[in-house]
Design an enzyme around this catalytic site. Structure first.
Site, PDB file in Angstrom:
ATOM      1  N   LYS A  21       0.834  -1.211   0.000  1.00  0.00           N
ATOM      2  CA  LYS A  21       0.000   0.000   0.000  1.00  0.00           C
ATOM      3  C   LYS A  21       0.868   1.260   0.000  1.00  0.00           C
ATOM      4  O   LYS A  21       0.628   2.194  -0.777  1.00  0.00           O
ATOM      5  CB  LYS A  21      -0.928  -0.015   1.218  1.00  0.00           C
ATOM      6  CG  LYS A  21      -1.664   1.290   1.466  1.00  0.00           C
ATOM      7  CD  LYS A  21      -2.536   1.195   2.691  1.00  0.00           C
ATOM      8  CE  LYS A  21      -1.747   0.978   3.955  1.00  0.00           C
ATOM      9  NZ  LYS A  21      -0.886   2.142   4.323  1.00  0.00           N
ATOM     10  N   THR A  22       1.871   1.301   0.881  1.00  0.00           N
ATOM     11  CA  THR A  22       2.729   2.487   0.976  1.00  0.00           C
ATOM     12  C   THR A  22       3.495   2.700  -0.325  1.00  0.00           C
ATOM     13  O   THR A  22       3.650   3.840  -0.790  1.00  0.00           O
ATOM     14  CB  THR A  22       3.711   2.340   2.156  1.00  0.00           C
ATOM     15  OG1 THR A  22       2.963   2.172   3.360  1.00  0.00           O
ATOM     16  CG2 THR A  22       4.600   3.566   2.289  1.00  0.00           C
ATOM     17  N   GLN A  76      -9.676  -4.403   6.842  1.00  0.00           N
ATOM     18  CA  GLN A  76      -8.899  -4.045   8.029  1.00  0.00           C
ATOM     19  C   GLN A  76      -9.488  -2.835   8.751  1.00  0.00           C
ATOM     20  O   GLN A  76      -8.781  -2.124   9.468  1.00  0.00           O
ATOM     21  CB  GLN A  76      -7.442  -3.772   7.631  1.00  0.00           C
ATOM     22  CG  GLN A  76      -6.741  -4.995   7.057  1.00  0.00           C
ATOM     23  CD  GLN A  76      -5.263  -4.770   6.818  1.00  0.00           C
ATOM     24  OE1 GLN A  76      -4.471  -4.660   7.753  1.00  0.00           O
ATOM     25  NE2 GLN A  76      -4.874  -4.700   5.560  1.00  0.00           N
ATOM     26  N   ARG A 131      -0.838 -10.965   9.982  1.00  0.00           N
ATOM     27  CA  ARG A 131       0.429 -10.471  10.545  1.00  0.00           C
ATOM     28  C   ARG A 131       1.534 -11.514  10.399  1.00  0.00           C
ATOM     29  O   ARG A 131       2.718 -11.195  10.542  1.00  0.00           O
ATOM     30  CB  ARG A 131       0.288 -10.148  12.043  1.00  0.00           C
ATOM     31  CG  ARG A 131      -0.724  -9.092  12.462  1.00  0.00           C
ATOM     32  CD  ARG A 131      -0.618  -7.821  11.693  1.00  0.00           C
ATOM     33  NE  ARG A 131      -1.522  -7.825  10.543  1.00  0.00           N
ATOM     34  CZ  ARG A 131      -1.400  -7.035   9.498  1.00  0.00           C
ATOM     35  NH1 ARG A 131      -0.395  -6.199   9.402  1.00  0.00           N
ATOM     36  NH2 ARG A 131      -2.265  -7.098   8.496  1.00  0.00           N
ATOM     37  N   ASP A 138      -4.368   8.109   2.900  1.00  0.00           N
ATOM     38  CA  ASP A 138      -3.909   6.793   3.365  1.00  0.00           C
ATOM     39  C   ASP A 138      -4.868   6.248   4.422  1.00  0.00           C
ATOM     40  O   ASP A 138      -5.496   7.014   5.164  1.00  0.00           O
ATOM     41  CB  ASP A 138      -2.498   6.958   3.958  1.00  0.00           C
ATOM     42  CG  ASP A 138      -1.831   5.630   4.276  1.00  0.00           C
ATOM     43  OD1 ASP A 138      -2.252   4.598   3.723  1.00  0.00           O
ATOM     44  OD2 ASP A 138      -0.869   5.630   5.070  1.00  0.00           O
ATOM     45  N   GLU A 139      -4.982   4.929   4.513  1.00  0.00           N
ATOM     46  CA  GLU A 139      -5.790   4.247   5.545  1.00  0.00           C
ATOM     47  C   GLU A 139      -7.210   4.820   5.605  1.00  0.00           C
ATOM     48  O   GLU A 139      -7.743   5.112   6.683  1.00  0.00           O
ATOM     49  CB  GLU A 139      -5.117   4.374   6.925  1.00  0.00           C
ATOM     50  CG  GLU A 139      -3.699   3.830   7.001  1.00  0.00           C
ATOM     51  CD  GLU A 139      -3.627   2.312   7.056  1.00  0.00           C
ATOM     52  OE1 GLU A 139      -4.654   1.657   6.768  1.00  0.00           O
ATOM     53  OE2 GLU A 139      -2.555   1.778   7.363  1.00  0.00           O
TER      54      GLU A 139
END
Length: 676
Positions: free
Chosen positions: A49-50, A271, A630, A240-241
């Site tokens: 994503k980043t 998420q 994770r 973002d997010e």
């Protein structure tokens, strides 16, 4: 009318500076090179994503969009800095004009440039949480509310109520009904606190954290000329997010994007796990409705986890009705084993298994800092903390303080310490400072009276101080205390009388429950916004105390565990290799080679509080999905068949419904003998 952009790749003497198709996968590249207009990028866990956001900024810069025309909104300033550093490495241009940072930092920047239009004088102050608490406490005191009648929320808790209402754009009454039902009768007074607090901030030319966003949105909606300036400046807005945005943050984006409508939001609906702090899941789900021309891009290639773990993750989220369907695909090679499902006898056996397996993994070459244990709630970690402390396994806790170091645990333990040892000055002062109107000075004066009274009792009978405890509460009732504390002081003395370990037969479990019910519960409700979670901690403490016959042995064990904790932590600092213990919420965005998800039992994960609505269950399922994703190489899902339940003894537990939703072939069930 919004200006129409046609992004044209700029070329240097030797062609394009960045070969986006070569450096990104096909899905990432499609999002990065998207044409102008609204866009929703659903970036699955571990999908880069980043990287996608970073390359999007670089793509805009390379195509001639001025840096000052780009706004990048993130949830932490650290994330914004890291992205800009990466962009700078990709595109050697001056990016000083680019606006980036959190919603609140960007709001502050706009307000600083337009203070009078927002109703404030230049040079306004920004209050931190301590400043806010102090001002709210002053407002409440100024209203003449009498804490002797019933505990009114302290300034910090009242601030949390008002903040949640503001960010979700809901009424105070609705917020109290959902999150703080024990304060519902004070709804009108809390609203009045909010109004008075607002006036006090204005008089002090001060803003709190929420104001940086709320006052900015209000300014942009009330002053068209100010709004138009920023709307025209920000030709491209990147967020973002986005799944974590609340109502106010979504409104902020919509207002700024109103002219160009070139807004790209990046996130993962699977998420979205922060509704408890005001995040609105509908923001990401309904983005295409608010922006009908929006293009939706999905990034499903996962670079983090083994395919066996992703198969479990895909199955874990499949049952959610409200979602953008996607299928994570692994890049990593197959793992040597399937994720393990490990049923265990009780919570102690669960702790023993996890601790021993961690040691085994260490022997197999996985360092401790590449291992994490995740859980739904902080109190789920108590037995494991104890077991790892006993075995000398160093660990760090990201979900809060170590269990026995938490304020509410130490508060309740102080009552037991005092009745076991009436000479314990620290325990006495900690205990009585929980009462309204008693501060450091009053506590010191009362302690002097207590020591004299105790000396008189001991002198009169020639018995030890501990034997005088049953008589001491009666003496305490005769002492003069501040008027605010009179009623609570009387209740305290009766509670001490009830839990006094006469002849050494009082059980520490019942002593703890008596303190909580008679004294501490009212205090905790007014003092802590997360009262429910702290009460669960205290239930866990009482269950732990059940194995001890008397308070002295129980307190000795607490002291030894706390001391061992310190020794293990100190030795770990030498090499900084520690296992991470974390709630799933705190673990979002992180990754480890091996992950344990414990307490996978119905009512624990999913939480019992979530079972009343399907919407809440879906968020719990998303939380489970976050936990699973994770793990990079090894995943262990554990649950105990039995657990101690407050006041009811041992009870059977059903495995979490989420385990039942995973096809049996995707998990390897381990049968653990009683040796753990």
């Amino acid at each position: 009318m919004a200006r129409q952009y046609h992004l044209q790749r700029s070329h240097g003497p030797s062609g394009p500076r960045i070969d986006f198709a070569a450096e990104l996968n096909e899905q990432q590249c499609a999002a990065v090179t998207a044409p102008p207009g609204p866009a929703l990028v659903i970036a699955g866990a571990g999908s880069g994503k980043t990287r996608t956001l970073t390359y999007r900024v670089a793509y805009l810069i390379e195509n001639g969009v001025p840096a000052q025309s780009i706004l990048l909104l993130t949830f932490t300033n650290k994330a914004a800095r890291e992205m800009i550093e990466r962009v700078t490495a990709l595109v050697p241009r001056d990016l000083a004009g680019l606006w980036s940072g959190t919603f609140h930092s960007v709001g502050n920047r706009i307000l600083r440039r337009n203070p009078e239009a927002a109703g404030f004088a230049p040079g306004f102050s920004i209050m931190d949480r301590e400043d806010q608490k102090e001002m709210l406490d002053g407002v409440i005191a100024g209203m003449g509310i009498d804490p002797k009648e019933k505990r009114f929320p302290k300034g910090e808790v009242a601030g949390d109520v008002l903040s949640y209402a503001l960010n979700t754009q809901r009424s105070v009454e609705d917020v109290l009904l959902e999150k703080f039902p024990h304060f519902l009768e004070f709804a009108a007074q809390i609203e009045d606190v909010g109004r008075r607090y607002e006036l006090k901030k204005r008089a002090a030319n001060s803003l709190d954290f929420d104001d940086l966003l709320e006052k900015t949105v209000r300014l942009l909606k009330a002053e068209p000329s100010v709004a138009e300036r920023y709307q025209k400046q920000f030709q491209f807005i990147l967020v973002d997010e986005y799944q974590d945005t609340n109502h106010l943050q979504a409104e902020f984006i919509d207002v700024l994007a109103a002219y160009h409508r070139n807004v790209m939001v990046v996130g993962d609906d699977a998420q979205s796990i922060y509704s408890w702090r005001g995040a609105n899941f509908k923001n990401i789900l309904e983005f295409p409705k608010r922006y009908p021309a929006a293009q939706v891009y999905k990034i499903e290639t996962n670079y983090r986890s083994a395919p066996e773990i992703l198969a479990v993750a895909n199955a874990a989220i499949a049952a959610n009705v409200n979602q953008f369907k996607k299928e994570l695909v692994a890049v990593r090679p197959p793992a040597p084993m399937k994720p393990a499902l490990v049923p265990l006898g009780d919570s102690n056996q669960q702790a023993a298994f996890v601790a021993q397996r961690i040691l085994d993994l260490r022997d197999e070459g996985i360092e401790l800092d590449e291992i994490a244990v995740l859980y739904r709630a902080h109190y789920h970690s108590m037995e494991l903390q104890m077991e790892m402390t006993r075995l000398g396994i160093p660990f760090q806790i990201t979900s809060g303080l170590r269990f026995f170091e938490q304020a509410h645990v130490k508060d309740v333990a102080a009552f037991l310490k005092f009745v076991v040892n009436p000479r314990d000055e620290v325990a006495f002062k900690r205990m009585i400072r929980l009462l309204p109107g008693i501060g450091a000075r009053s506590a010191e004066q009362l302690w002097n009276h207590v020591t004299r009274a105790l000396d008189d009792l001991v002198a009169a009978t020639s018995a030890g101080a501990a034997q005088m405890m049953p008589k001491l509460p009666e003496v305490l009732r005769t002492l003069k205390v501040p008027a605010k504390a009179a009623k609570a002081w009387r209740q305290l003395t009766f509670t001490l009388e009830e839990i006094a370990p006469a002849a050494g037969h009082a059980k520490p479990e019942q002593m703890i429950r008596s303190v909580v019910e008679a004294v501490y519960e009212d205090y905790a409700k007014a003092e802590f916004a997360n009262y429910d979670l702290r009460k669960e901690d205290l239930n866990t403490l009482a269950n732990f105390a059940r194995q001890y016959e008397n308070a002295g042995d129980f307190l000795d064990q607490l002291a030894l565990l706390t001391s061992l904790d310190s020794e293990v932590t100190a030795s770990a600092r030498e090499d900084d290799e520690m296992v991470t213990l974390s709630s799933v919420h705190q673990a979002k965005g992180l990754e480890w080679r091996a992950v344990f998800v414990i307490w996978m039992a119905e009512g624990m994960f999913p939480s019992s509080r979530s079972l009343e609505s399907e919407e809440a269950v879906e968020e719990e399922r998303r939380l489970f999905y976050v936990a699973v994703t994770r793990a990079k190489e090894e995943l262990y899902l554990t649950f105990p068949h039995m657990r101690l339940n407050a006041g009811y003894g041992e009870m059977m537990q059903r495995p979490s419904r989420f385990l039942g939703e995973i096809p049996a072939g995707l998990l390897e069930e381990w049968q653990i003998s009683g040796g753990y």
